[in-house]
Structures are given as C-alpha cells and as structure tokens.
Design an enzyme around this catalytic site. Sequence first.
Site, PDB file in Angstrom:
ATOM      1  N   HIS A 280       0.922  -1.307  -0.159  1.00 46.97           N
ATOM      2  CA  HIS A 280      -0.120   0.021  -0.046  1.00 46.97           C
ATOM      3  C   HIS A 280       0.973   1.274  -0.031  1.00 46.97           C
ATOM      4  O   HIS A 280       2.076   1.173   0.514  1.00 46.97           O
ATOM      5  CB  HIS A 280      -0.847  -0.020   1.196  1.00 46.97           C
ATOM      6  CG  HIS A 280      -1.894  -1.186   0.967  1.00 46.97           C
ATOM      7  ND1 HIS A 280      -2.943  -1.024   0.205  1.00 46.97           N
ATOM      8  CD2 HIS A 280      -2.260  -2.133   2.381  1.00 46.97           C
ATOM      9  CE1 HIS A 280      -3.748  -2.056   0.546  1.00 46.97           C
ATOM     10  NE2 HIS A 280      -3.284  -2.819   1.477  1.00 46.97           N
TER      11      HIS A 280
ATOM     12  N   CYS B 271      -0.143   2.509  -4.589  1.00 45.61           N
ATOM     13  CA  CYS B 271      -0.858   3.878  -4.836  1.00 45.61           C
ATOM     14  C   CYS B 271      -0.020   5.123  -4.622  1.00 45.61           C
ATOM     15  O   CYS B 271       0.932   4.857  -3.813  1.00 45.61           O
ATOM     16  CB  CYS B 271      -2.158   3.778  -4.085  1.00 45.61           C
ATOM     17  SG  CYS B 271      -3.660   2.717  -4.761  1.00 45.61           S
TER      18      CYS B 271
END
Length: 461
Positions: free
Chosen positions: A268, A311
């Site tokens: 992430h 991301c």
Amino acid sequence: MLECGMLERDSRALRTRSTILCKQLVVDELLIQYLQADSILTESMAESIMAAQTSQKRSWRLLLLLPKRGPRAFSSFCSALQETEQQHLYELLTQSPEKDSKDAPAESIQPEEEPVMQTTGKKRKTFVDSSLPLPTQEVIAAKRARTHESMEFSLDADSPINTPVLPCAPDFYLSHCQQSYRMNSSPRGFALVISNVTFDPCAAPDLDPRKGGEVDDEVLRKVFTELDYLVTVHRDLTAQGMRTCIENFCRRPDHRTVDSCVVCLLSHGVEGGIYGTDGQLLQLDWVFESFDNAHCPLLQNKPKMFFIQACRGEEMDCGVEQIDGPVRTCSPSCEQRDAGREGQGDANSRQRGDMGRPRIKLPQRSDMICGFASLKGQRICTAAMRNTKRGSWFIQELNTTLRLHARDTHLADIMVQVNSHIKEREGFAPGTAHHRCKEMSEFTSSLCKDLYLFPKYQPQY
C-alpha cells in the site's frame, strides 16, 4: 526396466525433450528446494547446480542428475514444474508416448553423462554438439511457435503469462551493445523484491490484506530469474525492516562484478512513500538516495531499475468518455474477475569519502529508471488496480512485455508499451465503484544510454 534408477519411459521423456528443457526450464531456488524436500537432490547436488553461471547450465546439470535419482525422480520433477508454474513444460513431459516417440531426436544425453561429469577441460567440449545447447544456440522460429501456445494456456487458466522469455539474437546484441549500457555479466545483477501482503491489524487497521499481492512477487521472481538476475524475495516487512533490507542490499560487495540491479517494492502507498506492515511509511526518496552515486559507488554508471506497485493517493480514476470514441459494449482489456484498490490510507544523511586526486565527477543521482503503477497528480492521484487471481495490472503488463519484447526493445520503450496496455484496461465489477475504473502507469528516467537486457545471450570471448 530401470535406467540409472529411473523408468525407461521417464528417462526417454527427459532425453527427447532435453533441448527444449535446457532452453526454457527455470532452475531457481524454489524448484531446487522442492526436489530437496522430496529427497531427490542432496544438498551438495543442489549447491553444484546453483553454482552454474547461467540458467542453461543449471538446467543442463539438473537434467544429467535426474535419471540417476531413482524411480520417483521423474514424478517429483513434474510436480516441481507445476509448483513453480512451469505448466507448459509439465505438459511437454507428460504428453502421450506416441507423440513423444514421434518427436524423439537421435541424440541422447545419456552417453555423455560419464565423461562430462568425471572430467574437465577439453572433454567438456562434447557439450557443444549435444542436444543440450549453449546459450547462443537458440532456435528462434521454434521458440516463437511455442510462445503462442503457452500464452493461450496462461490466459485461459486465469494465471499470469508464463511463456518463456524470448532470447536475444546474437546479431542484435552485436549491433546494439556499443551504444547501450554494458549488459553481459552472468548474472546480469541482483534483484530485490519486497512484497507486503498482510498488515498488522493492530498497528495498521486501515490497511487491508493485498489479495493477489503474492501473485505479483512470484511473477517478478520468475521473470527476473529468467532474465538472469539472482532474485531475493522478502514478504511482509515493517518500515524499519524494509529499510534494513534495502541497506543490506546496497552494501553487497558483489555489485562490483555485475552490470545492473533491480528493486521492486509492492505494498500500500501514498505519494512519495510505501507502507510497512506496521503502518509506518518508507519514503521513496530515501530508497533512491540509497542507490545514488554517492551512497552506492559499486553501482556507479550502471543501470538501476525500480518498479513500484503501490497507490500514490486515494482518488480512483473513473475515466473520461472519449469524445470521438465508439460505443463500447465490451472491452477486450476489461478485467473479467475482480478489481481491488491498492490502498485506502494516506534520510538519513551520509558522508561521502574523500575522493583523493581529481577524478571525473558524476551527478549525485543518475542511471536510474523507475516504473510506477499509478500517476503522480496534484488533484487526482489514481489508485493502482489489482486482480486477486492474476495480480496487479501493472505487474501483469510488465511481466508480459518483458517476456515478449526484452529481446529487442530497450527498457524505456518497454515501459511505454506497459503504459499503452494499462491505458486500455478497465475494471469489471458491476455494482461497485470499481466498475469501468481506469489506471495509468508512468515512469521516470535518468538513464544516459539505451538499456537492453539482452536476455539469454552470453558473449563468447
């Protein structure tokens, strides 16, 4: 009837397919560990195989040993092929005996076993004329035909493409090596893959498990192993664990003897950083600084490749209708399974030693290329999309493009092709916010020459 401990039909299957196996088989630590666990290989045998300098020679050594390792060796080897996602080779070995005998060549690896294994020097030249070819003896047409069959199988099986990396032709190497980065060491370099899949629910309650992330690190391990990199994979590290791992990787003294390095970070993330399993951020600028010309002198003037699957923000790209585009009822690039977002959440200085007498100076940071799964944007930072069965879009496209085009395309153009393929993809998840979602990858580069990987080619000096 037994032949060196192996059933005759099994030994024949290895002999008749030895040329293809030697070229396409990926002999890495995972496959060797599987055979060791099944008591097919001893520790000394495993060390001998992995000590070979090229993937073809590792395959050759394994194929010479297997017929001597008892009647279970063949079935264990076939299981190992399935475990390491080399299904096309498993099918090649287990096809019907009629077809197998029809394709069988006159050569056999068996008569060469004793002199090759027992002697060194001139007798090893028998390898040149055997059915197990040297790295430069590639049959391009035959490999291309096999490629399409393997690709179709992979797509039908809803798994990442695992067609063998296509080899660089000797003529292409000779015509391009002078104007590109040096890339002929074996191994080409060291590759580090850090993949965070499961996060601490107490320390990082907002970071969900990255389902499908384990597919990505396996895909990267396989493709860079085939590209002749020594790959190390670490999974589920805290931010400090990632930092320590990268510092140790940078300090490897054997960077001196290789021509490049690869770093893949999968987690992430937010703009400028990626999360450890403890919810703490590792700043990407620190990562790049660790490999710059001051902090990693053994990689000066050598290409350093980074691939970031994470991301860079919270906003999802829902796409924009093309003004003059056709009405689309179904996109060939749509994900037909599921799409998940890569994230929901939001340097130490070092002293450079005295260089002594005047030398040519280098900029602080150069010879780097970094591919990002999503765009850096001020208002909309796209969310990287991930399929839980086949892995992330970005790693899927990177894997496919490297396998099919690294033979004759430099890395910057490969990344342009990855961008083009990502642009065409859409999420397919009716009834959710991810339906028809989009993603756009990008890359940055401070490369100073063309970067060709010249797969499976070793210059003959």
